[in-house]
Design a protein around this motif. Structure first.
Motif, PDB file in Angstrom:
ATOM      1  N   SER A  63       0.832  -1.212   0.000  1.00 51.38           N
ATOM      2  CA  SER A  63       0.000   0.000   0.000  1.00 51.38           C
ATOM      3  C   SER A  63       0.864   1.259   0.000  1.00 51.38           C
ATOM      4  N   LEU A  64       0.203   2.371  -0.292  1.00 55.15           N
ATOM      5  CA  LEU A  64       0.910   3.650  -0.359  1.00 55.15           C
ATOM      6  C   LEU A  64       1.480   4.044   1.002  1.00 55.15           C
ATOM      7  N   ASP A  65       0.719   3.839   2.051  1.00 58.69           N
ATOM      8  CA  ASP A  65       1.209   4.183   3.395  1.00 58.69           C
ATOM      9  C   ASP A  65       2.429   3.345   3.782  1.00 58.69           C
ATOM     10  N   GLU A  66       2.427   2.074   3.399  1.00 59.35           N
ATOM     11  CA  GLU A  66       3.580   1.219   3.691  1.00 59.35           C
ATOM     12  C   GLU A  66       4.811   1.673   2.914  1.00 59.35           C
ATOM     13  N   LEU A  67       4.597   2.104   1.675  1.00 65.04           N
ATOM     14  CA  LEU A  67       5.718   2.612   0.877  1.00 65.04           C
ATOM     15  C   LEU A  67       6.312   3.872   1.510  1.00 65.04           C
ATOM     16  N   ILE A  74       8.433   2.892   4.441  1.00 72.18           N
ATOM     17  CA  ILE A  74       9.729   2.350   4.006  1.00 72.18           C
ATOM     18  C   ILE A  74      10.679   3.474   3.622  1.00 72.18           C
ATOM     19  N   SER A  75      10.142   4.481   2.958  1.00 70.10           N
ATOM     20  CA  SER A  75      10.992   5.577   2.478  1.00 70.10           C
ATOM     21  C   SER A  75      11.659   6.327   3.621  1.00 70.10           C
ATOM     22  N   LYS A  76      10.983   6.426   4.759  1.00 74.19           N
ATOM     23  CA  LYS A  76      11.557   7.149   5.898  1.00 74.19           C
ATOM     24  C   LYS A  76      12.823   6.478   6.410  1.00 74.19           C
ATOM     25  N   GLU A  77      12.949   5.172   6.178  1.00 77.76           N
ATOM     26  CA  GLU A  77      14.126   4.441   6.625  1.00 77.76           C
ATOM     27  C   GLU A  77      15.151   4.231   5.515  1.00 77.76           C
ATOM     28  N   LYS A  78      14.697   4.259   4.260  1.00 82.23           N
ATOM     29  CA  LYS A  78      15.573   3.863   3.165  1.00 82.23           C
ATOM     30  C   LYS A  78      16.049   5.003   2.270  1.00 82.23           C
ATOM     31  N   LEU A 124       5.292  13.340  -1.655  1.00 82.30           N
ATOM     32  CA  LEU A 124       4.645  13.704  -2.912  1.00 82.30           C
ATOM     33  C   LEU A 124       5.231  12.906  -4.078  1.00 82.30           C
ATOM     34  N   GLU A 125       6.554  12.729  -4.071  1.00 80.88           N
ATOM     35  CA  GLU A 125       7.199  11.954  -5.132  1.00 80.88           C
ATOM     36  C   GLU A 125       6.733  10.494  -5.109  1.00 80.88           C
ATOM     37  N   ILE A 126       6.594   9.938  -3.906  1.00 79.17           N
ATOM     38  CA  ILE A 126       6.131   8.553  -3.783  1.00 79.17           C
ATOM     39  C   ILE A 126       4.705   8.424  -4.318  1.00 79.17           C
ATOM     40  N   GLU A 127       3.834   9.367  -3.951  1.00 77.23           N
ATOM     41  CA  GLU A 127       2.450   9.319  -4.442  1.00 77.23           C
ATOM     42  C   GLU A 127       2.414   9.408  -5.965  1.00 77.23           C
ATOM     43  N   GLN A 128       3.204  10.320  -6.509  1.00 73.07           N
ATOM     44  CA  GLN A 128       3.231  10.479  -7.962  1.00 73.07           C
ATOM     45  C   GLN A 128       3.718   9.197  -8.638  1.00 73.07           C
ATOM     46  N   SER A 129       4.792   8.613  -8.112  1.00 70.66           N
ATOM     47  CA  SER A 129       5.332   7.371  -8.691  1.00 70.66           C
ATOM     48  C   SER A 129       4.360   6.212  -8.511  1.00 70.66           C
ATOM     49  N   TYR A 130       3.709   6.177  -7.366  1.00 73.56           N
ATOM     50  CA  TYR A 130       2.765   5.096  -7.063  1.00 73.56           C
ATOM     51  C   TYR A 130       1.573   5.133  -8.028  1.00 73.56           C
ATOM     52  N   TYR A 131       0.989   6.303  -8.199  1.00 72.22           N
ATOM     53  CA  TYR A 131      -0.172   6.414  -9.083  1.00 72.22           C
ATOM     54  C   TYR A 131       0.230   6.247 -10.547  1.00 72.22           C
ATOM     55  N   SER A 132       1.428   6.674 -10.901  1.00 78.19           N
ATOM     56  CA  SER A 132       1.907   6.486 -12.278  1.00 78.19           C
ATOM     57  C   SER A 132       2.068   5.005 -12.592  1.00 78.19           C
ATOM     58  N   ALA A 153      11.106   4.121 -11.183  1.00 83.90           N
ATOM     59  CA  ALA A 153      10.897   5.403 -10.505  1.00 83.90           C
ATOM     60  C   ALA A 153      10.288   5.201  -9.121  1.00 83.90           C
ATOM     61  N   LEU A 154       9.382   4.227  -8.993  1.00 88.90           N
ATOM     62  CA  LEU A 154       8.769   3.954  -7.694  1.00 88.90           C
ATOM     63  C   LEU A 154       9.793   3.395  -6.713  1.00 88.90           C
ATOM     64  N   LEU A 155      10.645   2.501  -7.194  1.00 89.05           N
ATOM     65  CA  LEU A 155      11.694   1.955  -6.323  1.00 89.05           C
ATOM     66  C   LEU A 155      12.644   3.053  -5.857  1.00 89.05           C
ATOM     67  N   LYS A 156      12.990   3.965  -6.763  1.00 88.06           N
ATOM     68  CA  LYS A 156      13.886   5.060  -6.367  1.00 88.06           C
ATOM     69  C   LYS A 156      13.209   5.981  -5.360  1.00 88.06           C
ATOM     70  N   SER A 157      11.920   6.210  -5.528  1.00 89.51           N
ATOM     71  CA  SER A 157      11.221   7.136  -4.637  1.00 89.51           C
ATOM     72  C   SER A 157      11.174   6.631  -3.196  1.00 89.51           C
ATOM     73  N   ILE A 158      11.256   5.316  -3.002  1.00 87.33           N
ATOM     74  CA  ILE A 158      11.259   4.769  -1.631  1.00 87.33           C
ATOM     75  C   ILE A 158      12.662   4.365  -1.188  1.00 87.33           C
ATOM     76  N   GLY A 159      13.663   4.615  -2.045  1.00 84.76           N
ATOM     77  CA  GLY A 159      15.049   4.338  -1.662  1.00 84.76           C
ATOM     78  C   GLY A 159      15.461   2.900  -1.814  1.00 84.76           C
TER      79      GLY A 159
END
Length: 445
Positions: free
Chosen positions: A249-253, A256-260, A358-366, A432-438
């Motif tokens: 899910s988006l919240d889980e992504l 993850i980004s906060k740590e990675k 915002l970047e994660i949301e954009q990548s996720y929806y894309s 792009a999604l993988l990069k957005s979450i590190g």
């Protein structure tokens, strides 16, 4: 120019051409090769790596402040005029015309208010921040290289599609010419067929230009000479880069980004650096305690003929305390500036977190959009392909108009281009999604 000079010039030119041809390389690339080469050869990445190496030395240099300093000084002095004292009518000359001296001085600060330790913390946090920035730069470089690589594959497929469109349009034109000559097709049908054929030629040239430019862009990213040739091994197939992260899910992504994410971790280290800067500013209010030892050899001489036996040895040990009581308020101002920088870094960190979300949301929806559209585009391509086949069959039997064939050709060509673009979007959106979450580095580690 005589014959020998002409022959020599010809040999020189011929040798230069042969040598230049030998220098050109043919490089075969898969997406895994692109990652390996970009991590090793990209110029921006190399420059960032050198910044990290410099900071490693800066960190070691900050530790040297805890060690004593040892210095040597050698003096050869000629006294032009010696001091003269008059006592009870008699004149006394003090000193000698020549002085020779060798000194060894050892100095060790015992207490500096913690400034040396805080400085080490600052340099170490800067080093950690640069390491995170370097890893973030690696992900950015790989993403750019992979986008350029798949852009080459896409452009190559677009060229094939454009060539196929030209071929189909030409076949249709020839068929219409036959019907026109037989009197079963109108002048309007013939003109439409010619216009359709002519319209496919610019599309092919545009696709060919995009392919060449994508090749050159990838060469720049991989630090490959522009004269070399690239051969792409992979085809434009659907790739699954996300794997286990596809259904998260988006919240889980975001969690993850906060740590990675490397940029967030780098800013956190910079935040620690500004906090240590506050402590250094406070340390300037404390006294400084140092111990100094000196070993001196002095030789006062009447002439320059000095030997080692003429030197007189002396030793000293000094404990000093230095405490600046007033400096016009400079230290207070420095502390206030350090606090403001800490507050400013907190704002930068919060702003970066918002930007990351915002970047994660954009990548996720894309990615979701690309994933859902891909199957629809594939189904549409199959339908338009069958529609084109039926339209050609019906027209050849006189059961359909030539306008139906043209429309079917246009829809088929557009649907195939859309499907190819859909595969490209699907693959690139995953990266792009993988990069957005590190986590882009998981595809090569």
């Amino acid at each position: 120019m005589n014959y020998s000079k002409k022959l020599l010039l010809f040999v020189f030119i011929f040798t230069s051409i042969i040598y230049a041809q030998k220098e050109k390389r043919i490089i075969y690339l898969s997406w895994k090769n692109v990652i390996d080469i970009s991590l090793k050869e990209n110029l921006s990445l190399k420059s960032k790596s050198l910044d990290y190496e410099i900071q490693n030395f800066e960190t070691w240099k900050s530790l040297s402040n805890f060690l004593p300093s040892l210095s040597y000084q050698g003096i050869a002095q000629k006294n032009i005029e010696l001091p003269v004292f008059v006592f009870m009518g008699q004149r006394f000359v003090v000193g000698t015309p020549y002085n020779f001296q060798h000194s060894f001085n050892l100095s060790l600060p015992l207490f500096t208010g913690g400034a040396r330790w805080f400085n080490y913390n600052i340099q170490n946090n800067i080093r950690k921040s640069l390491k995170e920035e370097l890893e973030g730069k690696e992900e950015e470089t790989v993403l750019n290289a992979m986008q350029a690589y798949y852009a080459i594959i896409l452009a190559n497929e677009m060229c094939k599609t454009a060539e196929e469109a030209i071929k189909v349009a030409k076949q249709n034109l020839e068929q219409v010419k036959k019907f026109y000559n037989a009197g079963t097709a109108t002048e309007l049908d013939l003109q439409r067929a010619k216009a359709q054929y002519s319209s496919t030629l610019p599309v092919y040239e545009s696709a060919l230009s995009n392919k060449k430019l994508s090749m050159q862009r990838l060469k720049m990213l991989l630090n490959i000479p522009l004269e070399d040739s690239l051969v792409v091994i992979d085809s434009l197939d659907k790739q699954d880069f996300l794997n286990e992260y596809e259904n998260i899910s988006l919240d889980e992504l975001k969690a993850i980004s906060k740590e990675k994410r490397n940029d967030l971790k780098a800013l956190k280290y910079q935040q620690e650096t500004t906090k240590a800067g506050e402590k250094i500013a406070l340390s300037s209010f404390a006294p400084t305690v140092a111990i100094m030892a000196s070993l001196d050899y002095a030789a006062p001489m009447e002439n320059t003929k000095v030997t080692w036996n003429d030197y007189i040895r002396s030793k000293s040990l000094t404990l000093s305390l230095s405490w600046q009581l007033f400096d016009g308020g400079k230290r207070i101002i420095d502390y206030q500036i350090a606090k403001i920088k800490s507050d400013q870094m907190n704002l930068y960190l919060n702003q970066a977190q918002y930007a990351a979300d915002l970047e994660i949301e954009q990548s996720y929806y894309s990615f979701n959009e690309a994933s859902k559209n891909l199957q629809s585009l594939k189904d549409a391509l199959e339908q338009y392909k069958e529609s084109l086949r039926i339209s050609n069959l019906l027209y050849s039997q006189g059961m359909s108009s030539q306008l139906d064939v043209l429309n079917a050709q246009l829809l088929y060509t557009k649907s195939k281009s859309d499907y190819l673009q859909g595969i490209y979007n699907y693959n690139v959106s995953q990266l792009a999604l993988l990069k957005s979450i590190g986590l882009l580095d998981k595809i090569w580690k």
